[in-house]
Design a protein around this motif. Structure first.
Motif, PDB file in Angstrom:
ATOM      1  N   SER A 180       0.838  -1.193   0.000  1.00  0.00           N
ATOM      2  CA  SER A 180       0.000   0.000   0.000  1.00  0.00           C
ATOM      3  C   SER A 180       0.873   1.243   0.000  1.00  0.00           C
ATOM      4  O   SER A 180       1.993   1.229   0.524  1.00  0.00           O
ATOM      5  CB  SER A 180      -0.881   0.032   1.258  1.00  0.00           C
ATOM      6  N   LEU A 181       0.351   2.314  -0.567  1.00  0.00           N
ATOM      7  CA  LEU A 181       0.978   3.611  -0.370  1.00  0.00           C
ATOM      8  C   LEU A 181       0.849   3.991   1.101  1.00  0.00           C
ATOM      9  O   LEU A 181      -0.215   3.824   1.701  1.00  0.00           O
ATOM     10  CB  LEU A 181       0.315   4.674  -1.238  1.00  0.00           C
ATOM     11  N   ALA A 182       1.920   4.506   1.688  1.00  0.00           N
ATOM     12  CA  ALA A 182       1.936   4.826   3.118  1.00  0.00           C
ATOM     13  C   ALA A 182       2.077   6.322   3.321  1.00  0.00           C
ATOM     14  O   ALA A 182       3.116   6.911   3.016  1.00  0.00           O
ATOM     15  CB  ALA A 182       3.082   4.089   3.818  1.00  0.00           C
ATOM     16  N   LEU A 183       1.014   6.946   3.839  1.00  0.00           N
ATOM     17  CA  LEU A 183       0.989   8.379   4.110  1.00  0.00           C
ATOM     18  C   LEU A 183       1.650   8.683   5.446  1.00  0.00           C
ATOM     19  O   LEU A 183       1.851   7.788   6.273  1.00  0.00           O
ATOM     20  CB  LEU A 183      -0.464   8.875   4.152  1.00  0.00           C
ATOM     21  N   SER A 213      -3.323  -1.747  14.519  1.00  0.00           N
ATOM     22  CA  SER A 213      -4.177  -1.998  13.367  1.00  0.00           C
ATOM     23  C   SER A 213      -4.030  -0.933  12.292  1.00  0.00           C
ATOM     24  O   SER A 213      -4.519  -1.112  11.167  1.00  0.00           O
ATOM     25  CB  SER A 213      -5.637  -2.086  13.801  1.00  0.00           C
ATOM     26  N   ALA A 214      -3.384   0.193  12.604  1.00  0.00           N
ATOM     27  CA  ALA A 214      -3.183   1.249  11.609  1.00  0.00           C
ATOM     28  C   ALA A 214      -2.100   0.905  10.599  1.00  0.00           C
ATOM     29  O   ALA A 214      -1.905   1.625   9.624  1.00  0.00           O
ATOM     30  CB  ALA A 214      -2.820   2.562  12.307  1.00  0.00           C
ATOM     31  N   GLY A 215      -1.375  -0.167  10.802  1.00  0.00           N
ATOM     32  CA  GLY A 215      -0.221  -0.462   9.970  1.00  0.00           C
ATOM     33  C   GLY A 215      -0.562  -0.962   8.578  1.00  0.00           C
ATOM     34  O   GLY A 215      -1.587  -1.607   8.354  1.00  0.00           O
ATOM     35  N   VAL A 216       0.328  -0.651   7.627  1.00  0.00           N
ATOM     36  CA  VAL A 216       0.232  -1.181   6.270  1.00  0.00           C
ATOM     37  C   VAL A 216       1.600  -1.732   5.887  1.00  0.00           C
ATOM     38  O   VAL A 216       2.607  -1.478   6.549  1.00  0.00           O
ATOM     39  CB  VAL A 216      -0.190  -0.099   5.246  1.00  0.00           C
ATOM     40  N   TYR A 217       1.626  -2.473   4.787  1.00  0.00           N
ATOM     41  CA  TYR A 217       2.886  -2.917   4.201  1.00  0.00           C
ATOM     42  C   TYR A 217       3.219  -1.950   3.067  1.00  0.00           C
ATOM     43  O   TYR A 217       2.592  -1.995   2.002  1.00  0.00           O
ATOM     44  CB  TYR A 217       2.772  -4.339   3.673  1.00  0.00           C
ATOM     45  N   PRO A 218       4.176  -1.040   3.267  1.00  0.00           N
ATOM     46  CA  PRO A 218       4.451  -0.027   2.242  1.00  0.00           C
ATOM     47  C   PRO A 218       5.056  -0.647   0.989  1.00  0.00           C
ATOM     48  O   PRO A 218       5.788  -1.638   1.060  1.00  0.00           O
ATOM     49  CB  PRO A 218       5.442   0.904   2.932  1.00  0.00           C
ATOM     50  N   GLU A 219       4.747  -0.049  -0.152  1.00  0.00           N
ATOM     51  CA  GLU A 219       5.280  -0.553  -1.409  1.00  0.00           C
ATOM     52  C   GLU A 219       6.774  -0.293  -1.503  1.00  0.00           C
ATOM     53  O   GLU A 219       7.509  -1.022  -2.163  1.00  0.00           O
ATOM     54  CB  GLU A 219       4.551   0.078  -2.594  1.00  0.00           C
ATOM     55  N   SER A 220       7.239   0.766  -0.851  1.00  0.00           N
ATOM     56  CA  SER A 220       8.663   1.094  -0.803  1.00  0.00           C
ATOM     57  C   SER A 220       8.858   2.096   0.319  1.00  0.00           C
ATOM     58  O   SER A 220       7.913   2.750   0.747  1.00  0.00           O
ATOM     59  CB  SER A 220       9.141   1.709  -2.129  1.00  0.00           C
TER      60      SER A 220
END
Length: 797
Positions: A61-64, A346-353
């Motif tokens: 995911s894109l990570a803001l 739970s706010a975490g994502v796997y960033p694309e980079s």
């Protein structure tokens, strides 16, 4: 957008099917109902990105930047554009509902989920939250205002009861949610906690003011597992129980049959579910908003990079910044090469980079790096950088689900040794994570396995861990995201490859989270520090990146200290002793103590800056962009000085005894002074506040850029009434506007101060005290050089 008549469709569904629709089909989906043209509605956690259904590192995911960073921009248009980007991400992943934004307040800097909330101020939180919602929903994706209400700490968060007076509740904690409803939010999430004796999924606050005087026409979804009753919650204005398929609401058919719950209550809930479905395009005949194609001219990565700079707060600068091209920079600190871009939970994502601070600065300067100190964080899971699949040798690990006899039921090639979710089939008894690790350093490696139940860890066939870990919590953040570790040590020679196999037993209610981790040997603390100091001594500038860890700022627990972990303060002072041009970058989601803040050349806050961390910092340090941020919360000099610090319930009750006086409001009646006030932030120019005059809707302020380069100033207006017959804070934010001007230029900006800024809550609703209110104008809650004593046009004679 078109919305089919939901009331007509409800009549086509019997009680059993209505009950089925009102509980989730899975953790992340609702039930479908083909007979009325309803497909499943897909939800996903936010707020810094759209993770999608479940936790799988292969779905990036894109990570803001974190919500604290978004609020630090004080820029509603930028936040709206980031919301549009999130809508595009949601549509890409097939997500209909984003479970964000979090509109709870920074009641105390000790709150563990501080980073996921916007601000200590209800107006700033409300306006930034409304912009986020507007952006997300412009793409036909529902935003979710959460957690309604007073979910402001993590200790005993599942069960605590907040004791808060009615005026404080309306003026402070409900205010951001009212702003969300006024912005048209489609979903509101009820919180785990109770308020004044009633758990929120059963609370009368769901009916009034939410669905009553505010006119909210959307859906109320529970926090995951927050519904604990059948009739009591169903008779409240709660609409959807998540997750599913197990839920107390599965007993609603019997409750309706016995008369405990009227079928009409179910009808109202299903109507709201269908209205949401129409809005997101999950109902036949609905016409949702078109899918966003691009983010208004800005490529996603460029927008994320812009957001990093716009949220970076320059707390102090002796003139060292911005840096000149060609300097040699020692980039030091434990977070420099592995920037912490997001908080835990739970706010975490796997960033694309991810662009680290080291990598970002290396693109524009000669850089050397050393961590200087090491932090005690959770073990590092295997990654594609150090592990290989045991069969075909591709980067990553093999994850298998085994039956009671050890036979393979499923197998997957995964990229991380941290596996939070796996597909389970009948007969599943064990999860196995298997990888081949090649050591790059000789020494004693720490090898770890995490999970609940029986844990084992084998290294080249030798069992080093074999332990039963009982389930001792009901907190989903711990069960599904941060299970306990068990560790062993193994001496490995550089260049050798070892076979690592971690297994965990599957038991009821313990989730599936399993981790296989490996940490290399480290230099001694003294050698690590000496190496960093040596680099600083021979560099033109030293940039020291300090911050927190995943074990300090995360969902599921509160902080007990605001001190930086480990020997980071010592590192800063040791580097400053050999290089007077020491710039400290603080990589934390919320306030930390900065005892050396007046000793170093400059201090910047990057918060958790998202995946473009390094590029954004480089832009700021070298002056390509202004450090645009202003503090969304007050920073204490010492944790002991914080005027509102209690986040621990007493016998299950958390009393908001401070009433209206939170954040800078509390500091203004405290004997202690903060290190930096709410609203504070410097740019690369200076400003003079010259004049304030009244307008029909607020004030007009003239400011002048007195520096030698163009800049941006956030002009803030605070309201005060020292002689009030009503108890009030010493001052409270009434509005703000942004001024931009070239060197030497003056500019006038209009700041709207709405009628609500002069009102207070009473037993009869909102009221306005007659007489004169004073408006204070300046650049922070503690720096207001202009004053206007003016009878507001909203105030009666």
């Amino acid at each position: 957008m078109g919305e089919p008549e939901s009331g007509l469709l409800v009549g086509k569904v019997d009680v059993a099917r209505k009950v089925r629709l009102l509980t989730g089909a899975t953790v992340w989906r609702t039930h479908d109902e083909p007979d009325i043209g309803l497909r499943s509605i897909v939800v996903s956690d936010g707020p810094i990105g759209v993770r999608g259904q479940g936790w799988d590192e292969r779905s990036t995911s894109l990570a803001l930047p974190s919500p604290t960073a978004l609020a630090a921009t004080w820029d509603v248009d930028l936040v709206r554009r980031l919301g549009v980007l999130l809508a595009a991400e949601a549509r890409r992943k097939g997500v209909d509902v984003l479970l964000a934004p979090t509109l709870n307040l920074h009641r105390s800097p000790f709150a563990g989920r501080h980073f996921e909330c916007f601000s200590e101020d209800p107006l700033l939180t409300g306006r930034i939250g409304a912009a986020y919602i507007t952006g997300v929903q412009s793409g036909g994706v529902a935003a979710t205002a959460k957690h309604y209400v007073a979910n402001d700490s993590e200790t005993e968060r599942m069960t605590l009861d907040v004791d808060v007076d009615d005026r404080t509740l309306h003026e402070v904690y409900l205010a951001p949610f009212e702003a969300a409803v006024r912005a048209g939010v489609w979903v509101v999430m009820s919180a785990y906690n109770g308020v004044n004796g009633t758990t929120m999924s059963e609370s009368p606050l769901l009916a009034e003011p939410l669905k009553g005087s505010w006119g909210f026409d959307g859906l109320v979804v529970s926090d995951w597992g927050a519904i604990r009753s059948t009739a009591a919650s169903a008779n409240a204005a709660q609409d959807l129980a998540m997750p599913g398929p197990e839920s107390p609401w599965n007993d609603l058919v019997a409750a309706v049959g016995s008369g405990e719950v009227p079928e009409s209550a179910l009808d109202l809930k299903v109507e709201r579910l269908l209205r949401l479905a129409a809005r997101v395009g999950a109902l036949d005949g609905s016409t949702p908003e078109p899918e966003p194609k691009e983010v208004e001219g800005a490529a996603p990565h460029e927008l994320l990079r812009e957001a990093v700079a716009a949220s970076t707060v320059l707390l102090r600068n002796d003139g060292t910044l911005p840096l000149s091209p060609g300097v040699k920079v020692a980039v030091l600190g434990p977070n420099a090469a592995t920037a912490r871009i997001q908080g835990g939970g739970s706010a975490g994502v796997y960033p694309e980079s991810v662009v680290s601070f080291v990598d970002g600065l290396a693109e524009v300067a000669e850089v050397v790096h050393a961590p200087g100190v090491r932090l005690a964080d959770r073990p590092a899971p295997l990654t594609t950088a150090n592990a290989r699949h045991p069969h075909h040798g591709e980067p990553g690990v093999l994850v298998r689900v085994l039956d009671a006899d050890g036979a393979e039921l499923t197998a997957e090639h995964r990229f991380l040794g941290r596996v939070l979710e796996v597909p389970l089939v009948d007969g599943a008894r064990t999860i196995e994570v298997h990888g081949r690790l090649t050591a790059d350093v000789t020494g004693d490696w720490t090898l770890s396995v995490a999970g609940f139940g029986r844990l084992t860890l084998d290294v080249d066939g030798e069992r080093l861990v074999d332990e039963d870990v009982p389930l001792d919590t009901d907190d989903p953040a711990v069960i599904h995201l941060t299970p306990p570790y068990r560790q062993a040590s193994a001496h490995l020679a550089a260049g050798t490859t070892v076979d690592l196999v971690a297994r965990r037993e599957l038991r009821e209610h313990t989730g599936t989270a399993t981790v296989l981790a490996a940490d290399p040997p480290r230099l001694s603390d003294a050698d690590e520090l000496a190496r960093a100091v040596g680099m600083a001594r021979v560099s033109d500038v030293a940039v020291v990146v300090v911050g927190t860890t995943d074990e300090i700022e995360s969902e599921g627990f509160d902080r007990t200290s605001l001190a930086l972990p480990g020997r980071q303060d010592e590192l800063v002072r040791a580097v400053r002793a050999v290089n007077e041009r020491t710039v400290v970058v603080v990589n934390s989601g919320g306030p930390v103590e900065l005892p050396w803040r007046d000793e170093v050349a400059a201090v910047l806050l990057t918060w958790f800056p998202g995946q473009e961390a390094g590029h954004g910092l480089a832009d700021v340090l070298f002056g390509a962009r202004e450090p645009g941020g202003r503090l969304p919360t007050t920073w204490a000099a010492r944790g002991d000085d914080v005027p509102v610090s209690n986040v621990v319930p007493d016998r299950g009750v958390l009393r908001y005894d401070e009433g209206l006086h939170v954040g800078y409001r509390a500091w203004h009646r405290s004997d202690a002074r903060p290190a930096y006030w709410f609203g504070h932030g410097l740019g690369y120019t200076t400003w003079a506040y010259e004049q304030v005059t009244a307008t029909g809707s607020g004030v007009r302020v003239r400011v002048r850029n007195t520096g030698d380069r163009a800049g941006r100033e956030v002009v803030q207006v605070y309201v005060t009434r020292p002689d009030s017959a009503v108890e009030r804070p010493a001052r409270w934010l009434g509005g703000w506007a942004v001024a931009s001007a070239g060197p030497g230029d003056a500019v006038e900006v209009d700041v709207e101060v709405p009628a609500r800024a002069y009102q207070h809550w009473t037993a009869d609703g909102w009221a306005t005290e007659p007489g004169v209110f004073t408006l204070l104008v300046g650049r922070s809650a503690g720096d207001t050089p202009l004053t206007l004593g003016e009878r507001s046009p909203h105030v009666a004679e």
